[in-house]
Write an enzyme that holds these catalytic residues in place. Structure first.
Site, PDB file in Angstrom:
ATOM      1  N   CYS A 112      40.197  41.508  69.703  1.00 17.86           N
ATOM      2  CA  CYS A 112      41.636  41.456  70.888  1.00 17.86           C
ATOM      3  C   CYS A 112      42.514  41.765  71.298  1.00 17.86           C
ATOM      4  CB  CYS A 112      41.219  39.348  70.100  1.00 17.86           C
ATOM      5  SG  CYS A 112      40.640  38.085  70.028  1.00 17.86           S
ATOM      6  N   HIS A 250      47.989  37.191  73.761  1.00 16.38           N
ATOM      7  CA  HIS A 250      46.422  37.305  73.722  1.00 16.38           C
ATOM      8  C   HIS A 250      46.215  35.066  73.267  1.00 16.38           C
ATOM      9  CE1 HIS A 250      42.635  35.834  72.198  1.00 16.38           C
ATOM     10  NE2 HIS A 250      43.720  36.451  70.685  1.00 16.38           N
ATOM     11  N   ASN A 280      40.107  31.021  73.446  1.00 14.14           N
ATOM     12  CA  ASN A 280      39.978  32.347  73.386  1.00 14.14           C
ATOM     13  C   ASN A 280      39.188  33.441  73.935  1.00 14.14           C
ATOM     14  OD1 ASN A 280      40.316  34.696  71.768  1.00 14.14           O
ATOM     15  ND2 ASN A 280      40.541  33.641  70.173  1.00 14.14           N
TER      16      ASN A 280
HETATM   17  N1  ACO Z   1      36.571  19.916  64.671  1.00 19.11           N
HETATM   18  C1  ACO Z   1      37.223  18.838  63.521  1.00 19.11           C
HETATM   19  N2  ACO Z   1      37.328  19.385  62.382  1.00 19.11           N
HETATM   20  C2  ACO Z   1      37.398  20.743  62.206  1.00 19.11           C
HETATM   21  C3  ACO Z   1      36.736  21.095  62.856  1.00 19.11           C
HETATM   22  C4  ACO Z   1      36.370  20.868  64.636  1.00 19.11           C
HETATM   23  N3  ACO Z   1      36.163  21.704  64.895  1.00 19.11           N
HETATM   24  N4  ACO Z   1      37.104  22.873  62.499  1.00 19.11           N
HETATM   25  C5  ACO Z   1      37.520  22.795  61.730  1.00 19.11           C
HETATM   26  N5  ACO Z   1      37.968  21.083  60.261  1.00 19.11           N
HETATM   27  C6  ACO Z   1      38.393  20.278  59.213  1.00 19.11           C
HETATM   28  C7  ACO Z   1      38.000  21.088  58.444  1.00 19.11           C
HETATM   29  O1  ACO Z   1      36.410  21.167  57.846  1.00 19.11           O
HETATM   30  C8  ACO Z   1      39.086  20.796  57.329  1.00 19.11           C
HETATM   31  O2  ACO Z   1      38.322  19.925  57.246  1.00 19.11           O
HETATM   32  P1  ACO Z   1      38.627  19.658  55.372  1.00 19.11           P
HETATM   33  O3  ACO Z   1      40.392  19.294  55.210  1.00 19.11           O
HETATM   34  O4  ACO Z   1      37.773  18.084  55.159  1.00 19.11           O
HETATM   35  O5  ACO Z   1      37.671  20.676  54.696  1.00 19.11           O
HETATM   36  C9  ACO Z   1      39.849  20.629  58.634  1.00 19.11           C
HETATM   37  O6  ACO Z   1      40.004  20.495  59.503  1.00 19.11           O
HETATM   38  C10 ACO Z   1      41.330  21.686  58.652  1.00 19.11           C
HETATM   39  O7  ACO Z   1      40.905  22.878  58.033  1.00 19.11           O
HETATM   40  P2  ACO Z   1      41.921  24.157  58.566  1.00 19.11           P
HETATM   41  O8  ACO Z   1      40.601  25.578  58.661  1.00 19.11           O
HETATM   42  O9  ACO Z   1      42.617  23.899  57.836  1.00 19.11           O
HETATM   43  O10 ACO Z   1      42.243  23.646  60.108  1.00 19.11           O
HETATM   44  P3  ACO Z   1      44.217  24.401  61.166  1.00 19.11           P
HETATM   45  O11 ACO Z   1      45.026  23.537  60.413  1.00 19.11           O
HETATM   46  O12 ACO Z   1      44.154  26.212  59.925  1.00 19.11           O
HETATM   47  O13 ACO Z   1      43.326  24.777  61.866  1.00 19.11           O
HETATM   48  C11 ACO Z   1      42.565  26.941  62.696  1.00 19.11           C
HETATM   49  C12 ACO Z   1      42.239  25.671  62.078  1.00 19.11           C
HETATM   50  C13 ACO Z   1      42.696  26.518  64.679  1.00 19.11           C
HETATM   51  C14 ACO Z   1      40.778  27.805  63.129  1.00 19.11           C
HETATM   52  C15 ACO Z   1      43.250  28.337  63.057  1.00 19.11           C
HETATM   53  O14 ACO Z   1      43.718  28.431  61.628  1.00 19.11           O
HETATM   54  C16 ACO Z   1      43.672  28.936  63.339  1.00 19.11           C
HETATM   55  O15 ACO Z   1      44.291  29.318  65.352  1.00 19.11           O
HETATM   56  N6  ACO Z   1      43.506  30.365  63.321  1.00 19.11           N
HETATM   57  C17 ACO Z   1      43.418  31.248  63.778  1.00 19.11           C
HETATM   58  C18 ACO Z   1      42.642  31.409  64.798  1.00 19.11           C
HETATM   59  C19 ACO Z   1      42.957  32.688  66.013  1.00 19.11           C
HETATM   60  O16 ACO Z   1      43.815  33.564  66.411  1.00 19.11           O
HETATM   61  N7  ACO Z   1      41.656  33.239  65.590  1.00 19.11           N
HETATM   62  C20 ACO Z   1      40.987  34.353  67.237  1.00 19.11           C
HETATM   63  C21 ACO Z   1      41.925  35.581  65.972  1.00 19.11           C
HETATM   64  S1  ACO Z   1      41.815  36.990  67.628  1.00 19.11           S
HETATM   65  C22 ACO Z   1      40.179  37.516  67.249  1.00 19.11           C
HETATM   66  O17 ACO Z   1      40.251  38.673  67.596  1.00 19.11           O
HETATM   67  C23 ACO Z   1      39.382  37.276  67.406  1.00 19.11           C
END
Ligand code: ACO
Length: 325
Positions: A112, A250, A280
């Protein structure tokens, strides 16, 4: 040394729109979870359009916006981690499609952060006198490397491409650039390539070529590195955060932008946001946003703006620019 300026922008996304509700018919998720956690409402997903096709679409629009012919281009860099082939490069495929036969062409892999790395490379080619007019493209088709049964990743990404034309000029369009990497974070965001498959190496179970991510750690990394990226480019200029009209980050997560704006005491209105429509799009997200800003006349001549990319590797990069179009 030559100065460098953006003289044109373009973007191209697949026509197919996939909403959060639509995704909830494929994996166990819902619009409320995706919207509140990420800000994403819908994304564009390729119906078979290749990364080079998206990149070529964006390139044609950028040339049109710049008002130059393809022969003027002497360098094409495509930042992508979803190329059509290992060989030929996506940049060579774009060259053929847009008929830019005078260009040197290569791809660059920095996930990214790819667009910022490519922008920096094009900038250095022009600064050194080796190039006059460069086409810098960020293009990715993540839909082909997602595990569509993994709700924690498949809801986050979309497909698309964005491009800018850089040219040698008298005005200082690019004021400062900064990049960095930390290979110690190699396991936080991964997508394996092909496995060994020769009679001379032991047989192994080939890992699937799909994206996996430690979301929480990546979130922590991004909200730490983005402020540093902004500070680094400002440090090498006489400007402060107050002087900046727009921050084009980004587009990974809207909550991330909210947190960074609070952390840095920068008005959230200054952060350009289009993640609700595209998700993204990896290397494409910054040039797509930049093209929207250009097409909508949001930046005025003389405005200062900062681009920030971050992603797998780990990698990061930023640029401080002045708009001269
Ligand atoms: N729908 C419903 N529930 C979900 C989903 C979904 N799509 N995905 C995960 N959950 C659930 C999980 O299973 C978890 O359930 P549990 O508590 O029963 O175990 C709960 O939701 C919370 O999951 P978390 O992973 O703790 O959610 P979080 O609040 O951390 O958000 C997210 C996740 C949105 C991915 C966040 O961590 C994030 O944005 N991280 C950065 C991602 C990013 O920027 N990536 C790009 C990088 S750039 C590149 O090079 C690709």
């Amino acid at each position: 040394m030559n100065e460098v300026q953006i003289i044109g922008t373009g973007s191209y996304v697949p026509a197919q729109i996939i909403t959060n509700d639509h995704l909830s018919t494929i994996v166990e998720t819902n619009d409320e979870w995706i919207s509140s956690r990420t800000g994403i409402k819908e994304r564009r997903i390729s119906k078979g359009e290749t990364t080079s096709a998206l990149a070529s679409g964006a390139a044609k629009k950028a040339l049109e916006d710049a008002g130059i012919s393809p022969e003027t281009i002497d360098l094409i860099i495509v930042a992508t981690m979803t190329p059509d082939y290992f060989m030929p490069s996506t940049a060579c495929l774009v060259q053929k499609e847009i008929k830019a036969y005078n260009a040197t062409c290569f791809d660059l892999s920095a996930a990214c952060s790819g667009f910022l790395y490519a922008l920096n490379t094009g900038y250095q080619f022009i600064r050194s006198g080796q190039s006059n007019t460069a086409l810098i493209i960020g293009a990715d088709t993540y839909s082909k490397i997602l595990d569509w049964s993994d709700r924690s990743t498949c809801v986050l990404f979309g497909d698309g491409a964005g491009a800018v034309v850089l040219q040698k000029c008298e005005n200082k369009g690019i004021i400062a650039m900064y990049t960095g990497s930390d290979g110690r974070g190699d396991t936080l965001l991964t997508c394996p390539a092909v496995a060994h498959n020769s009679p001379f190496s032991p047989a192994i179970d080939a890992p699937k070529s799909v994206v996996s991510m430690d979301g929480k750690e990546v979130f922590r990394f991004a909200t730490t590195i983005v402020p540093k990226c902004i500070e680094e480019v400002l440090k090498s200029s006489s400007y402060t955060t107050e002087d900046i009209k727009y921050y084009v980050l980004h587009q990974a997560n809207a909550r991330m932008m909210d947190l960074i704006s609070k952390k840095m005491n920068i008005d959230i209105e200054k952060f350009y946001k289009n993640i609700e429509r595209y998700g993204n799009t990896s290397a494409a997200s910054i040039p797509i946003a930049l093209d929207e800003i250009n097409q909508n006349g949001i930046l005025k001549k003389g405005d200062l703006f900062i681009l920030v990319g971050f992603g797998g590797g780990l990698t990061w990069g930023s640029a401080l620019l002045q708009w001269h179009k």
